[in-house]
Write a protein that holds these residues in place. Structure first.
Motif, mmCIF file in Angstrom:
data_model
loop_
_atom_site.group_PDB
_atom_site.id
_atom_site.type_symbol
_atom_site.label_atom_id
_atom_site.label_comp_id
_atom_site.label_asym_id
_atom_site.label_seq_id
_atom_site.Cartn_x
_atom_site.Cartn_y
_atom_site.Cartn_z
ATOM 1 N N UNK A 264 0.853 -1.190 0.000
ATOM 2 C CA UNK A 264 0.000 0.000 0.000
ATOM 3 C C UNK A 264 0.885 1.235 0.000
ATOM 4 N N UNK A 265 0.692 2.111 -0.970
ATOM 5 C CA UNK A 265 1.341 3.423 -0.972
ATOM 6 C C UNK A 265 0.280 4.436 -0.575
ATOM 7 N N UNK A 266 0.313 4.924 0.660
ATOM 8 C CA UNK A 266 -0.775 5.768 1.155
ATOM 9 C C UNK A 266 -0.721 7.225 0.725
ATOM 10 N N UNK A 267 0.306 7.591 -0.039
ATOM 11 C CA UNK A 267 0.417 8.991 -0.486
ATOM 12 C C UNK A 267 1.003 9.002 -1.890
ATOM 13 N N UNK A 268 0.125 9.191 -2.865
ATOM 14 C CA UNK A 268 0.574 9.243 -4.255
ATOM 15 C C UNK A 268 -0.357 10.152 -5.045
ATOM 16 N N UNK A 269 -0.140 10.173 -6.353
ATOM 17 C CA UNK A 269 -0.940 10.971 -7.288
ATOM 18 C C UNK A 269 -0.971 10.211 -8.607
ATOM 19 N N UNK A 270 -1.593 9.030 -8.642
ATOM 20 C CA UNK A 270 -1.393 8.131 -9.791
ATOM 21 C C UNK A 270 -1.866 8.665 -11.125
ATOM 22 N N UNK B 114 2.851 4.789 11.738
ATOM 23 C CA UNK B 114 3.747 5.249 10.676
ATOM 24 C C UNK B 114 3.459 4.479 9.399
ATOM 25 N N UNK B 115 3.356 5.191 8.299
ATOM 26 C CA UNK B 115 3.320 4.568 6.980
ATOM 27 C C UNK B 115 4.452 5.154 6.148
ATOM 28 N N UNK B 116 4.754 4.494 5.019
ATOM 29 C CA UNK B 116 5.807 4.941 4.111
ATOM 30 C C UNK B 116 5.204 5.151 2.729
ATOM 31 N N UNK C 172 5.318 -3.313 7.922
ATOM 32 C CA UNK C 172 4.003 -2.902 8.421
ATOM 33 C C UNK C 172 3.622 -1.529 7.864
ATOM 34 N N UNK C 173 4.624 -0.676 7.728
ATOM 35 C CA UNK C 173 4.361 0.681 7.253
ATOM 36 C C UNK C 173 3.943 0.716 5.790
ATOM 37 N N UNK D 140 -0.176 -1.066 8.588
ATOM 38 C CA UNK D 140 -0.239 0.285 9.146
ATOM 39 C C UNK D 140 -0.602 1.312 8.080
ATOM 40 N N UNK D 141 -0.160 1.095 6.846
ATOM 41 C CA UNK D 141 -0.598 1.972 5.747
ATOM 42 C C UNK D 141 -2.097 1.826 5.532
ATOM 43 N N UNK D 142 -2.615 0.598 5.673
ATOM 44 C CA UNK D 142 -4.059 0.386 5.554
ATOM 45 C C UNK D 142 -4.802 1.132 6.655
ATOM 46 N N UNK D 143 -4.245 1.121 7.859
ATOM 47 C CA UNK D 143 -4.883 1.862 8.967
ATOM 48 C C UNK D 143 -4.936 3.350 8.644
#
Length: 641
Positions: free
Chosen positions: A132-138, A509-511, A553-554, A558-561
């Motif tokens: 999961x990439x929780x911060x993008x602009x696909x 924390x997510x990455x 996890x990140x 944790x990215x899903x959270x």
């Protein structure tokens, strides 16, 4: 400055492997076959194996387990399954019915839940939940980096000489009357100031060419473009929110800044180049899928992008789920949004704000100054004026008004904040709004993005407030050697992206990669967070390294959270969607320094089906571009924040 090289460590403990027989072989993943002409991003950390009690994870209703006879029910096996579920860390089989996971455990245990179901051997050494990439602009990243644009980003063209080679090849391969568009220039990493019209004229002669900065905040262009618009005789006025570089007489020198001015430069060029925006966006979706990503977000969504996202979501074998954060500058950022593709595929989740800007162009809000160096000089960063509180994009009154408008509607708020002053600003505003609207102690999961200069006490405060932090390993990996001593004093630059302090503070924390500012590469992010090695191999502030388990996890649970999606994705557990990534090796067992090199993505699954990228790309390129062509210029000015 860089620390002495630290020895690598390996996990060293073998994980359980499945000895269950396979009945069917699912075959080689289509993701193992890159689309011709599209580069596969580099996939290159201290860890420990995930070990736990090996027990079945099946519905516990007390009722007989129903038989599944439909063709969509099957049991999938791999040498080992890393579930990222604390209740059952490892398994050898997963049962899927109707796109959802119905059992996890051994083959025998899964067969009890799906008696008679076909058994598919994935052929993969390792199966994990999709990254999961929780911060993008696909969508916009596709327009910025894929054809008809040509990438010169530092990870493709590390040196200016490499950029010049791409320029020469483009001129040789394209009709002289066709404009050329390049994206990804970085003054710090390419080692030279942004080119002016005079510089580009020496390369392109009388040809129209545009070079877009990797940040999206600036464009360089040739004199031929200036003449084609009549701007040599009548230079345009600076638009509100943007500007053009000029000489002492007011004539344009070939550089524009910010979205309004950049759009004026790019709009006619994009119209002449044509292309299919959905096709370009789909190529970036495919790039993310090849990196193992099955869920992501768009952190600069606006309502006019909805039809494009809808179209991509319903295409055959669409590889991504997308959560949307609408920009706070929209006419009504708090407006609701529904999508025919369904919330599991496409959902508006929140509203996005920007406290400050980018470290690479000098508008990040830090309490400490930039240093005077060759690097900051070539990037056009003046230490006397750059950074500080003046880099803030909002007043507190403006931010408070936005939060007061959106918080009562239940939206998950998100603040872009790189500098420590920007992080304080965001946390101050969050704390007031959370208290004002009765949300302190609630499960709001408001977010801080990037947090490059974040400090331990700020992460601890975020944890107390229930704020999630999404960190950006790519900032350290690509720019870490410059951050330490060349952009900021070592006590600030070396610890940029303080992974350990964030994890130790107890914050979720997510990455992320913030496409298209960097290419999608979860495994490289994990490697970077665990080893603290930059692209050169140097190590800075090794005490900020985290375990491979925390880093994985990140990018999973944790990215899903952080996306409010942990009930759907992020781990392999009963009731969740069957989204998986196949890996060539166990990331807990490889030498961390080589994790992204030795662990390769073999394929992904979404909704219990192996993703077929050729099918998806063919549908996207065959689609009607007309409804989406107006987005083309925005792709080069609105990506990455």
């Amino acid at each position: 400055m860089p620390e002495p090289e630290a020895p690598d460590e390996t996990a060293g403990v073998p994980s359980p492997a499945s000895s269950s027989p396979s009945v069917l072989d699912s075959g080689q993943s289509v993701l193992g076959q890159p689309v011709p002409g599209q580069p596969v991003p580099e996939q290159q950390v201290l860890g420990h194996p995930v070990l736990g009690q090996h027990v079945p994870a099946v519905p516990d209703s007390g009722q007989p387990v129903p038989a599944f006879a439909d063709a969509e029910a099957f049991i999938l096996t791999a040498d080992t399954i890393v579930t990222m579920d604390a209740q059952l860390p490892r398994a050898s089989a997963v049962a899927v019915a109707g796109a959802k996971i119905v059992a996890v455990g051994t083959l025998a245990e899964c067969a009890e839940v799906l008696p008679g179901a076909p058994v598919l051997d994935s052929g993969a050494p390792v199966l994990m939940p999709g990254f999961i990439d929780p911060h993008s602009h696909p969508f916009l990243s596709g327009l910025a980096t894929q054809l008809p644009a040509l990438s010169i980003a530092p990870w493709k063209a590390p040196r200016w000489s490499d950029v010049l080679s791409i320029f020469s090849q483009a001129m040789a391969e394209n009709d002289a009357g066709l404009p050329l568009l390049f994206n990804g220039f970085d003054a710090l990493l390419h080692g030279r100031p942004a080119p002016t019209a005079a510089d580009l004229d020496e390369i392109f002669g009388d040809r129209i060419a545009v070079v877009v900065d990797n940040s999206g905040h600036a464009c360089s262009f040739t004199s031929a473009l200036i003449r084609s618009r009549g701007w040599d005789a009548h230079p345009p006025a600076d638009p509100i929110g943007g500007s053009f570089a000029r000489d002492a007489d007011g004539a344009l020198t070939g550089i524009s800044y910010e979205i309004p001015a950049n759009t004026a430069v790019l709009g006619p060029v994009m119209q002449q180049l044509g292309g299919n925006p959905l096709g370009s966006a789909a190529e970036y979706y495919a790039l993310m899928a090849r990196a193992g990503i099955t869920s992501t977000s768009d952190m600069t969504f606006s309502a006019d992008l909805a039809p494009a996202y809808e179209a991509l979501a319903v295409m055959p074998s669409s590889p991504l789920r997308v959560s949307l954060w609408e920009v706070s500058t929209a006419a009504d950022p708090g407006a609701s949004a529904t999508f025919s593709a369904g919330e599991e595929r496409l959902v508006k989740q929140g509203v996005k704000l920007w406290t400050d800007g980018s470290p690479w162009i000098g508008n990040v809000a830090t309490s400490f100054p930039y240093v005077a160096s060759e690097a900051t000089e070539r990037a056009g960063i003046d230490p006397a004026t750059a950074g500080g509180a003046s880099a803030m994009n909002y007043s507190r009154a403006q931010v408070d008004a936005i939060l007061d408008r959106c918080a009562p509607l239940g939206w998950q708020m998100s603040f872009h904040a790189n500098g420590d002053l920007a992080i304080d600003f965001a946390l101050d505003a969050y704390e007031r709004a959370l208290a004002e609207h009765g949300l302190l102690g609630a499960d709001h999961r408001w977010r801080i993005e990037h947090a490059g200069a974040g400090r331990r006490e700020q992460f601890e405060r975020a944890a107390r407030l229930g704020v999630h932090v999404s960190l950006a390993p790519f900032q350290y990996y690509f720019w870490g050697d410059l951050l330490d001593g060349h952009m900021f004093a070592p006590e600030h630059g070396a610890r940029w992206q303080a992974f350990a302090e964030a994890v130790e503070a107890g914050v979720v924390v997510s990455l992320h990669n913030d496409g298209s500012v960097s290419p999608p590469a979860p495994l490289l992010n994990v490697q970077t967070a665990v080893t603290r090695r930059t692209s050169s191999g140097r190590i800075h502030a090794p005490q900020q390294a985290i375990s491979v388990d925390a880093a994985l996890k990140a990018h999973t649970i944790d990215a899903a959270r952080t996306l409010h999606r942990e009930h759907l994705v992020g781990s392999i557990a009963v009731g969740k969607l069957a989204d998986f990534v196949e890996l060539s090796a166990d990331p807990y067992e490889v030498t961390p320094r080589y994790l992204a090199e030795r662990v390769q993505v073999l394929g992904t699954w979404v909704d219990g089906a192996r993703v077929d990228l050729p099918e998806f790309l063919a549908a996207a390129h065959a689609s009607d571009p007309a409804p989406h062509v107006h987005h083309a210029a925005r792709g080069h000015t609105g990506h990455g924040c």
